[in-house]
Design a protein around this motif. Structure first.
Motif, mmCIF file in Angstrom:
data_model
loop_
_atom_site.group_PDB
_atom_site.id
_atom_site.type_symbol
_atom_site.label_atom_id
_atom_site.label_comp_id
_atom_site.label_asym_id
_atom_site.label_seq_id
_atom_site.Cartn_x
_atom_site.Cartn_y
_atom_site.Cartn_z
ATOM 1 N N TRP A 272 -12.165 0.927 4.658
ATOM 2 C CA TRP A 272 -11.293 -0.051 5.309
ATOM 3 C C TRP A 272 -11.505 -0.110 6.816
ATOM 4 O O TRP A 272 -11.472 -1.185 7.408
ATOM 5 C CB TRP A 272 -9.841 0.272 4.995
ATOM 6 N N LEU B 188 -8.976 8.709 -1.666
ATOM 7 C CA LEU B 188 -8.263 8.164 -0.511
ATOM 8 C C LEU B 188 -9.101 8.257 0.752
ATOM 9 O O LEU B 188 -9.091 7.339 1.589
ATOM 10 C CB LEU B 188 -6.933 8.900 -0.327
ATOM 11 N N ILE C 215 -5.966 4.263 -8.878
ATOM 12 C CA ILE C 215 -4.695 4.991 -8.934
ATOM 13 C C ILE C 215 -4.021 4.781 -10.287
ATOM 14 O O ILE C 215 -3.456 5.715 -10.879
ATOM 15 C CB ILE C 215 -3.789 4.542 -7.770
ATOM 16 N N THR D 292 -9.675 -2.130 -5.980
ATOM 17 C CA THR D 292 -10.223 -0.828 -6.391
ATOM 18 C C THR D 292 -9.204 0.278 -6.188
ATOM 19 O O THR D 292 -9.056 1.171 -7.028
ATOM 20 C CB THR D 292 -11.498 -0.537 -5.597
ATOM 21 N N TYR D 293 -8.493 0.206 -5.067
ATOM 22 C CA TYR D 293 -7.455 1.194 -4.744
ATOM 23 C C TYR D 293 -6.381 1.227 -5.836
ATOM 24 O O TYR D 293 -6.000 2.306 -6.330
ATOM 25 C CB TYR D 293 -6.868 0.817 -3.387
ATOM 26 N N CYS D 294 -5.926 0.067 -6.262
ATOM 27 C CA CYS D 294 -4.866 0.002 -7.273
ATOM 28 C C CYS D 294 -5.373 0.404 -8.657
ATOM 29 O O CYS D 294 -4.690 1.128 -9.388
ATOM 30 C CB CYS D 294 -4.287 -1.408 -7.318
ATOM 31 N N ILE E 136 -11.698 5.406 0.467
ATOM 32 C CA ILE E 136 -11.156 4.050 0.588
ATOM 33 C C ILE E 136 -10.721 3.746 2.004
ATOM 34 O O ILE E 136 -10.925 2.648 2.528
ATOM 35 C CB ILE E 136 -10.000 3.843 -0.421
ATOM 36 N N LEU F 86 0.815 -1.214 0.000
ATOM 37 C CA LEU F 86 0.000 0.000 0.000
ATOM 38 C C LEU F 86 0.847 1.262 0.000
ATOM 39 O O LEU F 86 0.577 2.208 -0.753
ATOM 40 C CB LEU F 86 -0.938 -0.012 1.211
ATOM 41 N N LEU G 87 -11.322 -4.043 -1.775
ATOM 42 C CA LEU G 87 -11.040 -2.606 -1.802
ATOM 43 C C LEU G 87 -9.620 -2.326 -2.268
ATOM 44 O O LEU G 87 -9.362 -1.292 -2.900
ATOM 45 C CB LEU G 87 -11.258 -2.009 -0.406
ATOM 46 N N ILE G 88 -8.707 -3.232 -1.977
ATOM 47 C CA ILE G 88 -7.325 -3.001 -2.390
ATOM 48 C C ILE G 88 -7.214 -3.067 -3.918
ATOM 49 O O ILE G 88 -6.394 -2.351 -4.518
ATOM 50 C CB ILE G 88 -6.379 -4.022 -1.710
#
Length: 435
Positions: free
Chosen positions: A433, A426, A290, A285-287, A429, A228, A282-283
């Motif tokens: 979390w 951010l 970005i 989606t996070y990647c 997300i 992360l 979610l990780i």
């Protein structure tokens, strides 16, 4: 006198004599031998309508304790020198057919060969079990996820009318014992264990299950440091690249390098992320978001660089056109008439041609007039040079300023949009979390 003493000695020795007892005496009394099959063929009740109460206890460190009562086994400890319990091989006694429904592999751990039996018929069977079970995992919040796995213990043959299963320890006691036994927890942190009973019905019969729910939480530090944070650092570098000059090629190359680094981390994510999940993690989606923002930033940089390079090409074209016009203005006063003399041909100017046709007096007047005309022509030439210079420096620059203005405006607006999108995403997300 001697007879009286002997009689008293017999009475005294007879009163304090002790009976020698052994565990075998208890087994012989119960007729519990290897050849006796009455204790292991049927359920240990004197009447088939009686229900066998089985108490089970489970500690997370692979310990399973089972307790039940055998109505056919009992003895008086006073008759056997105070012996209250014996241990016998587990093969000579009936045992409840309890198993764990979620268990997917056979237990290969060493087995306990003995069973402990008390004088009132209570049977204790402690066995270490290494359980490999299935667990429905929800990795939507990976690596900040909390999982709840169930271990359901029940009988395969005996229904509720025959066997009732009760927990030996309540939820708080089982949680406390599990925490004391578990020394190392690795990636997972043990939170609690709850115990509850449930019934299942099939073919008009009901079976009782004892369900142990184990709640564990993943330790996210390793994934935060290795995955992360690097992605967040690359995002910060991409934001900082907006301060690099657009007319140079370093900005474009820098953004491409950062985008390739994110692509490598996405390949690593494919290896560490569990594949079974009902919802998108979610990780991921996070990647992906970005990565999409960085790709959009790269496209914006390409557009701005294209506009600036196009202005530079237009400026060079205008400069070349100005130089050609200057050369043409220098040679436009001279004609291209060809004069033949002595078999030779050469170019002459209109002024030279007129000079040949004039008389001597007129030539004198023409020469004085020609000097004034030459002076005026020089002044006109200087003005034209100055005009060309102004056109060369200020004409293209005016056009260039307009295009550069739009390029800078696009860059500024996109930077504001980029920063706001990153902050909002951010915030969303991280709230998801930790919710």
């Amino acid at each position: 006198m001697m007879h009286i003493s002997f009689f008293l000695l017999v009475i005294i020795t007879g009163g304090v004599s002790c009976k020698v007892c052994s565990y075998q005496d208890v087994l012989d009394y119960l007729n519990m031998t290897v050849d006796t099959s009455v204790f292991k063929l049927t359920r240990p009740v004197l009447d088939h309508t009686h229900t066998t109460a089985v108490k089970t206890d489970l500690i997370l460190y692979a310990i399973l304790s089972v307790q039940w009562k055998d109505e056919r086994i009992s003895w008086d400890p006073a008759q056997f020198c105070g012996i209250t319990e014996i241990s016998v091989p587990k093969g000579i006694l009936w045992r409840p057919d309890l198993f764990i429904y979620e268990m997917v592999e056979k237990d290969d751990s060493p087995q306990n060969p003995y069973i402990l039996v008390t004088h009132d018929g209570t049977v204790y069977f402690d066995e270490d079990m290494r359980v490999i079970s299935t667990c429905k995992m929800d990795v939507h919040k990976f690596p900040f996820d909390t999982q709840e796995c169930s271990l359901s213990i029940g009988s395969a043959i005996h229904c509720v009318k025959e066997i009732r299963i009760f927990p030996f320890s309540n939820s708080s006691r089982a949680t406390q014992f599990s925490r004391e036994v578990m020394k190392t927890q690795g990636e997972w942190e043990f939170l609690k264990m709850s115990v509850e009973s449930s019934n299942i019905s099939l073919y008009d019969r009901r079976w009782e299950l004892l369900v142990y729910k184990v709640t564990i939480k993943r330790r996210p530090l390793l994934h935060v440091i290795n995955f992360l944070l690097p992605i967040l650092f690359f995002l910060i570098l991409d934001l900082a690249s907006f301060f690099i000059a657009d007319h140079r090629g370093e900005k474009l190359g820098f953004k491409v390098t950062v985008l390739l680094a994110i692509s490598v981390l996405l390949l690593i994510l494919n290896d560490i992320l569990p594949s079974m999940s009902n919802r998108t993690p979610l990780i991921a989606t996070y990647c992906i978001v970005i990565f999409a923002l960085m790709l959009l930033s790269l496209l914006e940089t390409i557009l701005v660089t294209y506009l600036i390079d196009k202005d530079s090409e237009d400026e060079l074209g205008l400069c070349d056109n100005g130089e050609e016009k200057n050369k043409q203005m220098k040679t436009k006063d001279c004609s291209t008439e060809i004069k033949k003399q002595n078999g030779c041909s050469y170019k002459v100017c209109e002024s030279e041609k007129k000079h040949e046709l004039l008389t001597v007096d007129d030539e004198v007047n023409y020469s004085s007039h020609s000097r004034d005309t030459n002076a005026l022509q020089l002044i006109l030439d200087e003005q034209k040079k100055l005009q060309n210079m102004m056109l060369r420096h200020f004409g293209p620059r005016a056009e260039r300023v307009k295009s550069v203005f739009w390029a800078k405006r696009i860059n500024r607006l996109f930077f504001i949009f980029y920063v706001l999108t990153v902050l909002l995403f951010l915030s969303f997300i991280f709230m998801e979390w930790y919710s």
